[in-house]
Design a protein around this motif. Structure first.
Motif, PDB file in Angstrom:
ATOM      1  N   UNK A   1       0.824  -1.209   0.000  1.00 33.26           N
ATOM      2  CA  UNK A   1       0.000   0.000   0.000  1.00 33.26           C
ATOM      3  C   UNK A   1       0.861   1.262   0.000  1.00 33.26           C
ATOM      4  N   UNK A   2       1.984   1.207   0.709  1.00 28.50           N
ATOM      5  CA  UNK A   2       2.830   2.383   0.848  1.00 28.50           C
ATOM      6  C   UNK A   2       3.637   2.676  -0.416  1.00 28.50           C
ATOM      7  N   UNK A   3       3.989   1.641  -1.178  1.00 30.89           N
ATOM      8  CA  UNK A   3       4.936   1.806  -2.281  1.00 30.89           C
ATOM      9  C   UNK A   3       4.335   1.291  -3.584  1.00 30.89           C
ATOM     10  N   UNK A   4       4.345   2.130  -4.599  1.00 33.26           N
ATOM     11  CA  UNK A   4       3.847   1.726  -5.919  1.00 33.26           C
ATOM     12  C   UNK A   4       4.705   0.589  -6.470  1.00 33.26           C
ATOM     13  N   UNK A   5       6.017   0.754  -6.432  1.00 37.36           N
ATOM     14  CA  UNK A   5       6.928  -0.293  -6.879  1.00 37.36           C
ATOM     15  C   UNK A   5       7.927  -0.549  -5.747  1.00 37.36           C
ATOM     16  N   UNK A   6       7.782  -1.655  -5.073  1.00 39.23           N
ATOM     17  CA  UNK A   6       8.700  -2.005  -3.991  1.00 39.23           C
ATOM     18  C   UNK A   6      10.039  -2.433  -4.576  1.00 39.23           C
ATOM     19  N   UNK A   7      11.144  -1.790  -4.177  1.00 36.65           N
ATOM     20  CA  UNK A   7      12.446  -2.222  -4.695  1.00 36.65           C
ATOM     21  C   UNK A   7      12.955  -3.488  -4.021  1.00 36.65           C
ATOM     22  N   UNK A   8      12.560  -3.679  -2.756  1.00 33.40           N
ATOM     23  CA  UNK A   8      13.021  -4.838  -1.991  1.00 33.40           C
ATOM     24  C   UNK A   8      12.090  -5.039  -0.804  1.00 33.40           C
TER      25      UNK A   8
END
Length: 421
Positions: free
Chosen positions: A256-263
């Motif tokens: 929910x917090x991040x559009x594209x999670x890097x990790x």
């Protein structure tokens, strides 16, 4: 293959996929508040009226009225019939589609209704625990505990923290007013039956952490004791809607917090996840009292290209890291990365991020050992690689592990590195 696809499989399949990811692969989405938007793929338009809700796992077009879940989108976008849409989604999730011999099974409808009732009672319990944190006469102890751990009201709200008051029948009295509701609460793992048949609350005098699935539904709870009771942390038991070897606490909130999670950072406890989020590190998840499983990894790698495992620096942490390494190797297809972070002995992510701050903690994460370095370093400990015997012992220990890697460039490079060593 003939036969009906079980509804339970369809429900499980929708739990495992992310509609935002399914749509974004076909129609480029843009963040719009808490949802995502695009020009509708089902009719001509210049102003975006097509929205996708990650919370509800549902899409809707305000222009043409198209709506549905991931299966509906695939059927409409790719012009698939229902079985082929299920197969496409199952292929994406790495699942095999089962079939029932009977074309119609009334028991299946009953099971689907029972699952929905479990989701409903878990959500009702979540509202009850949240209300108790705000209003119960003894909730001040729970609020003081959370404040003492450095948590703000905003973070408590974002993670839906609650309070199970002391006493044996608080939840039972609030929600168990009929035999059917008591049976449902027991099946959900919220009540426990004594030998004489009397019921009591499983969670008492604890800060409550609701565990959500991919679609945001409450499926279980974790409770942190406020008094001297044991265990310090108590989890929901396995139920028809909760399997602890599959779920990660905090993954839903991270998405929910991040559009594209890097990790994703994999930690041990609920408080680690919440404390890191309090300091702006909103990409941590916790296994639920179990070692990292293959299902955990498959779920994580569907959302991120990189997983960082966080362990204590003591012997127990090293043993846990070895188990995670062995589980991780078969999942390491090309393009994925796993790293290992060891904290100073006696520290955990909660205490460390509060003492040294987010920037220093993130620096530790950036310096975590890549899987290949951790594997060869740990296996080389105590060996003299300048001798033939030392190299032979390394090869004997490493080769069986490397054999579990999937075919690909990464596997070839790992064997090359073993040869070099």
């Amino acid at each position: 293959m003939a036969g009906r696809i079980p509804q339970s499989f369809i429900d499980n399949l929708l739990d495992r996929v992310d509609l935002v990811e399914i749509v974004d692969r076909r129609v480029k989405l843009r963040k719009s508040g808490k949802n995502y938007s695009a020009c509708c793929p089902f009719h001509e338009e210049k102003t975006p009226s097509f929205t996708v809700s990650p919370d509800k796992q549902f899409y809707y077009c305000f222009g043409c009225g198209a709506s549905g879940n991931a299966l509906g989108f695939l059927m409409e976008f790719e012009r698939l019939d229902f079985p082929r849409a299920v197969q496409s989604l199952a292929d994406h999730a790495g699942l095999e589609v089962p079939r029932e011999e009977s074309a119609h099974d009334p028991r299946q409808a009953a099971r689907a209704e029972a699952r929905q009732n479990l989701y409903s009672v878990m959500e009702a319990a979540n509202r009850f625990y949240q209300l108790q944190l705000r209003q119960h006469p003894q909730a001040g102890r729970a609020r003081d505990y959370l404040k003492g751990r450095g948590l703000s009201g905003e973070i408590a709200r974002d993670y839906d923290l609650g309070f199970a008051p002391p006493g044996w029948t608080n939840l039972l009295d609030a929600l168990g007013d009929t035999p059917a509701s008591r049976e449902l609460l027991t099946e959900a793992g919220l009540l426990i039956a004594k030998d004489d048949g009397k019921l009591y609350d499983r969670f008492r005098d604890r800060v409550m952490f609701p565990i959500r699935d991919n679609r945001g539904r409450v499926i279980a709870f974790g409770g942190r004791v406020l008094g001297d009771d044991k265990p310090k942390y108590l989890n929901s038991p396995e139920t028809p809607i909760f399997h602890k070897g599959r779920e990660l606490y905090g993954l839903y909130q991270a998405r929910k917090r991040h559009r594209h999670l890097p990790r994703m950072l994999v930690v041990e406890g609920y408080m680690d996840v919440v404390a890191l989020a309090q300091h702006g590190i909103g990409w941590a998840g916790a296994t639920l009292g179990t070692a990292t499983s293959e299902e955990h990894l498959q779920k994580l790698f569907r959302h991120v290209p990189e997983v960082v495992f966080c362990f204590d620096g003591d012997d127990a942490g090293r043993r846990a890291a070895t188990r995670a390494l062995e589980t991780c190797l078969p999942a390491m297809i090309d393009g994925r990365q796993a790293r290992f972070l060891f904290l100073p002995e006696g520290e955990d992510p909660d205490t460390l991020v509060r003492s040294e701050g987010a920037a220093a903690f993130e620096q530790r994460v950036s310096q975590a050992l890549p899987l290949e370095r951790y594997l060869f370093d740990s296996l080389s400990t105590g060996l003299d690689l300048a001798t033939m015997e030392g190299r032979a012992r390394l090869s004997k220990a490493a080769a069986p592990l490397l054999q579990t890697l999937p075919d690909g460039v990464y596997r070839s490079l790992m064997f090359q590195e073993l040869g070099r060593l």
